[in-house]
Design an enzyme around this catalytic site. Sequence first.
Site, PDB file in Angstrom:
ATOM      1  N   LYS A  22       0.846  -1.204   0.000  1.00 41.75           N
ATOM      2  CA  LYS A  22       0.000   0.000   0.000  1.00 41.75           C
ATOM      3  C   LYS A  22       0.884   1.257   0.000  1.00 41.75           C
ATOM      4  CE  LYS A  22      -1.777   1.575   3.986  1.00 41.75           C
ATOM      5  NZ  LYS A  22      -1.492   2.981   4.335  1.00 41.75           N
ATOM      6  N   ASN A  23       1.883   1.284   0.886  1.00 37.53           N
ATOM      7  CA  ASN A  23       2.689   2.494   1.061  1.00 37.53           C
ATOM      8  C   ASN A  23       3.774   2.639   0.009  1.00 37.53           C
ATOM      9  OD1 ASN A  23       1.044   3.040   3.181  1.00 37.53           O
ATOM     10  ND2 ASN A  23       2.518   2.474   4.771  1.00 37.53           N
ATOM     11  N   ARG A  93      -4.901  10.624   4.658  1.00 37.29           N
ATOM     12  CA  ARG A  93      -3.949  11.720   4.757  1.00 37.29           C
ATOM     13  C   ARG A  93      -2.830  11.578   3.736  1.00 37.29           C
ATOM     14  NH1 ARG A  93       0.390  11.713   6.945  1.00 37.29           N
ATOM     15  NH2 ARG A  93       0.176  13.763   7.884  1.00 37.29           N
ATOM     16  N   CYS A 117      -5.664  11.952  12.909  1.00 38.57           N
ATOM     17  CA  CYS A 117      -6.299  10.650  12.724  1.00 38.57           C
ATOM     18  C   CYS A 117      -6.165   9.923  14.058  1.00 38.57           C
ATOM     19  CB  CYS A 117      -5.656   9.876  11.586  1.00 38.57           C
ATOM     20  SG  CYS A 117      -4.028   9.279  11.975  1.00 38.57           S
ATOM     21  N   ARG A 122      -0.454  13.999  13.292  1.00 40.48           N
ATOM     22  CA  ARG A 122      -0.003  13.821  11.906  1.00 40.48           C
ATOM     23  C   ARG A 122       0.193  15.159  11.177  1.00 40.48           C
ATOM     24  NH1 ARG A 122      -1.497   8.614  10.338  1.00 40.48           N
ATOM     25  NH2 ARG A 122       0.187   8.719   8.815  1.00 40.48           N
ATOM     26  N   ASP A 306       4.228   0.344  12.248  1.00 35.15           N
ATOM     27  CA  ASP A 306       3.038  -0.268  11.631  1.00 35.15           C
ATOM     28  C   ASP A 306       2.871  -1.734  12.024  1.00 35.15           C
ATOM     29  OD1 ASP A 306       3.231   1.563   8.481  1.00 35.15           O
ATOM     30  OD2 ASP A 306       2.607   2.133  10.490  1.00 35.15           O
ATOM     31  N   ILE A 328       7.166   6.639  17.463  1.00 34.73           N
ATOM     32  CA  ILE A 328       6.870   7.391  16.238  1.00 34.73           C
ATOM     33  C   ILE A 328       5.594   8.225  16.385  1.00 34.73           C
ATOM     34  CG2 ILE A 328       6.485   7.245  13.742  1.00 34.73           C
ATOM     35  CD1 ILE A 328       9.279   6.286  14.557  1.00 34.73           C
ATOM     36  N   ARG A 398      -8.713  -0.670   4.307  1.00 33.51           N
ATOM     37  CA  ARG A 398      -7.835   0.370   3.768  1.00 33.51           C
ATOM     38  C   ARG A 398      -6.491  -0.213   3.360  1.00 33.51           C
ATOM     39  NH1 ARG A 398      -7.012   5.662   7.091  1.00 33.51           N
ATOM     40  NH2 ARG A 398      -5.710   5.849   5.265  1.00 33.51           N
TER      41      ARG A 398
HETATM   42  C1  EPZ Z   1       4.095   6.909   6.661  1.00 34.66           C
HETATM   43  O1  EPZ Z   1       3.280   7.908   7.241  1.00 34.66           O
HETATM   44  C2  EPZ Z   1       3.200   5.691   6.468  1.00 34.66           C
HETATM   45  N1  EPZ Z   1       2.123   6.020   5.533  1.00 34.66           N
HETATM   46  C3  EPZ Z   1       2.615   5.252   7.809  1.00 34.66           C
HETATM   47  O2  EPZ Z   1       1.849   4.074   7.587  1.00 34.66           O
HETATM   48  C4  EPZ Z   1       3.781   4.921   8.746  1.00 34.66           C
HETATM   49  O3  EPZ Z   1       3.268   4.584  10.021  1.00 34.66           O
HETATM   50  C5  EPZ Z   1       4.708   6.134   8.879  1.00 34.66           C
HETATM   51  O4  EPZ Z   1       5.163   6.555   7.565  1.00 34.66           O
HETATM   52  C6  EPZ Z   1       5.937   5.843   9.731  1.00 34.66           C
HETATM   53  O5  EPZ Z   1       6.650   4.772   9.179  1.00 34.66           O
HETATM   54  C7  EPZ Z   1       2.404   6.058   4.202  1.00 34.66           C
HETATM   55  O6  EPZ Z   1       3.519   5.799   3.770  1.00 34.66           O
HETATM   56  C8  EPZ Z   1       1.270   6.395   3.303  1.00 34.66           C
HETATM   57  P1  EPZ Z   1       6.020  10.195   8.899  1.00 34.66           P
HETATM   58  P2  EPZ Z   1       3.823   9.437   7.336  1.00 34.66           P
HETATM   59  O7  EPZ Z   1       5.921  11.492   8.188  1.00 34.66           O
HETATM   60  O8  EPZ Z   1       4.721   9.721   6.211  1.00 34.66           O
HETATM   61  C9  EPZ Z   1       6.073  13.380  12.408  1.00 34.66           C
HETATM   62  C10 EPZ Z   1      -0.037   2.682   7.756  1.00 34.66           C
HETATM   63  O9  EPZ Z   1      -0.537   2.099   8.731  1.00 34.66           O
HETATM   64  N2  EPZ Z   1       5.890  14.381  11.344  1.00 34.66           N
HETATM   65  O10 EPZ Z   1       7.174   9.275   8.592  1.00 34.66           O
HETATM   66  O11 EPZ Z   1       2.641  10.293   7.564  1.00 34.66           O
HETATM   67  C11 EPZ Z   1       4.859  12.462  12.542  1.00 34.66           C
HETATM   68  O12 EPZ Z   1       3.878  13.046  13.369  1.00 34.66           O
HETATM   69  C12 EPZ Z   1       0.436   4.120   7.888  1.00 34.66           C
HETATM   70  O13 EPZ Z   1       0.149   2.161   6.623  1.00 34.66           O
HETATM   71  C13 EPZ Z   1       5.870  15.728  11.681  1.00 34.66           C
HETATM   72  O14 EPZ Z   1       5.978  16.078  12.853  1.00 34.66           O
HETATM   73  O15 EPZ Z   1       4.674   9.379   8.664  1.00 34.66           O
HETATM   74  C14 EPZ Z   1       5.468  11.215  13.147  1.00 34.66           C
HETATM   75  O16 EPZ Z   1       5.615  11.396  14.541  1.00 34.66           O
HETATM   76  C15 EPZ Z   1       0.129   4.692   9.272  1.00 34.66           C
HETATM   77  N3  EPZ Z   1       5.721  16.643  10.695  1.00 34.66           N
HETATM   78  C16 EPZ Z   1       6.861  11.157  12.523  1.00 34.66           C
HETATM   79  O17 EPZ Z   1       7.131  12.481  12.036  1.00 34.66           O
HETATM   80  C17 EPZ Z   1       5.600  16.285   9.366  1.00 34.66           C
HETATM   81  O18 EPZ Z   1       5.489  17.165   8.494  1.00 34.66           O
HETATM   82  C18 EPZ Z   1       6.991  10.190  11.335  1.00 34.66           C
HETATM   83  O19 EPZ Z   1       5.915  10.468  10.479  1.00 34.66           O
HETATM   84  C19 EPZ Z   1       5.609  14.910   9.043  1.00 34.66           C
HETATM   85  C20 EPZ Z   1       5.776  13.970  10.047  1.00 34.66           C
END
Ligand code: EPZ
Length: 420
Positions: A22-23, A93, A117, A122, A306, A328, A398
């Site tokens: 998916k990702n 998102r 979410c 996020r 995840d 995370i 999803r």
């Molecule tokens: C990706 O989300 C994945 N989704 C998530 O999978 C996964 O849990 C996550 O990476 C971490 O591995 C997709 O790839 C579509 P991040 P993403 O930006 O990119 C903070 C699933 O179940 N952050 O790596 O949204 C954030 O809050 C989903 O398949 C900021 O603060 O995650 C988090 O604490 C859930 N500001 C950390 O960074 C930002 O602008 C990592 O988030 C962006 C992120």
Amino acid sequence: MDKILIEGGRSLQGEIKISGAKNGALPIIAATLLCPGTHTIYNVPELRDIRTILQLLVTLGATWERIDKHTLKINSDNITEYEASYELVKTMRASVLVLGPLLSRLGRARVSLPGGCAIGARPIDFHMQGLQKLGAQIELEQGYVDAKVFGGLRGNTIYFDIPSVTGTENMLMAAVLAEGTTIIKNAAKEPEIANLIDMLSGMGAKIEGRDTDRLIVQGVKSLKPAEIAIIPDRIETGTLLIAVGAAGGDVTLTNCNPAHLPSLFEKLRNCGIYLEAGERSIRVIRSGPLKNIDIKTMPYPGFPTDLQAQIMALMTMTEGLSVIHENIFENRFMHVAELRRMGADIMVDGGKAIVKGLGKLDGAQVMATDLRASASLVIAGLAARGLTEISRVYHLDRGYDDLVGKLSAVGAKIWREPGK
Ligand code: EPZ
């Protein structure tokens, strides 16, 4: 709303073919916006999130067709619109992934802020800061990110405080057509990033540092359509390995990539689960007692957040104390209350959960709260004595392609009841 029911306590035997990630698919589908022409994408899973991002691309002017069950052709000749509406973005998102490609293609993008979410706030501040470094003017108004760039994006150096996965993906898609060189420091290193880099390179982009935390992009004048295969879903793979660990049995997963789960392999082996990795297969056997272990979720190649909910369900089946640190996301323990309804003894203290394994669970009526929490409840149901009934399973749809069918095929007594 549909329910999933499981008669637990049955071990699993047989073979399961893993679906595309998916990702991996979401950013690659967004990348088709970068240039006109028809792109071909293989090994695409059938998921609600894939349908959502295709719906979003159609609102922007793209067209698509499924050549066969898992092959998509996407045509992006006429990308005229640049707005991703709240209605669509609030359901997924990852829609934020159209920001970079729209700015590259049209110099304009208006994307609804995703909103929080179940698992956390996020934010997308890293995405906005990065795009501003590349020359975009960004305003926040009425819940939308309104971005525009005059005279095209320009290369720069971007540093991520936290290695954001979609943040890195957005920066790559914004940098490939920018004027000059972009360096992305502390970039995320998840395998899905490499999958996107392979797609972009196939389109003619010039990117160095694949699989590292330092990516260097030389902007090019134009790109051409490409073909790409989505990598196997490492989170589906991990979910099923943990499921066999919890239920017991002997199962072989095919069309998967064992190299994408270094941390989980270590942890499951320490648990007493036997794993035999082939080139594109994994045999998993669990026959004896399970040992408790501690988990800390980290960016790749650390233990994936995840898989945290899923491994917690497994830890309830041990007979010892396990400490799970979720590093995370700030609210990714929504599954704890549901596991407690099944008899689990779990104490939560901020980002730490302490599981006192009792070696058993009892079936109960439980409710899915988010995608990976719902997978955790399926795993718990497989291991529990008696009947488990999981509601709100639209969360599961999803991110898992026919999980019920895959588990039934290896002997689980699991079925889906349509909502009344
Ligand atoms: C990706 O989300 C994945 N989704 C998530 O999978 C996964 O849990 C996550 O990476 C971490 O591995 C997709 O790839 C579509 P991040 P993403 O930006 O990119 C903070 C699933 O179940 N952050 O790596 O949204 C954030 O809050 C989903 O398949 C900021 O603060 O995650 C988090 O604490 C859930 N500001 C950390 O960074 C930002 O602008 C990592 O988030 C962006 C992120």
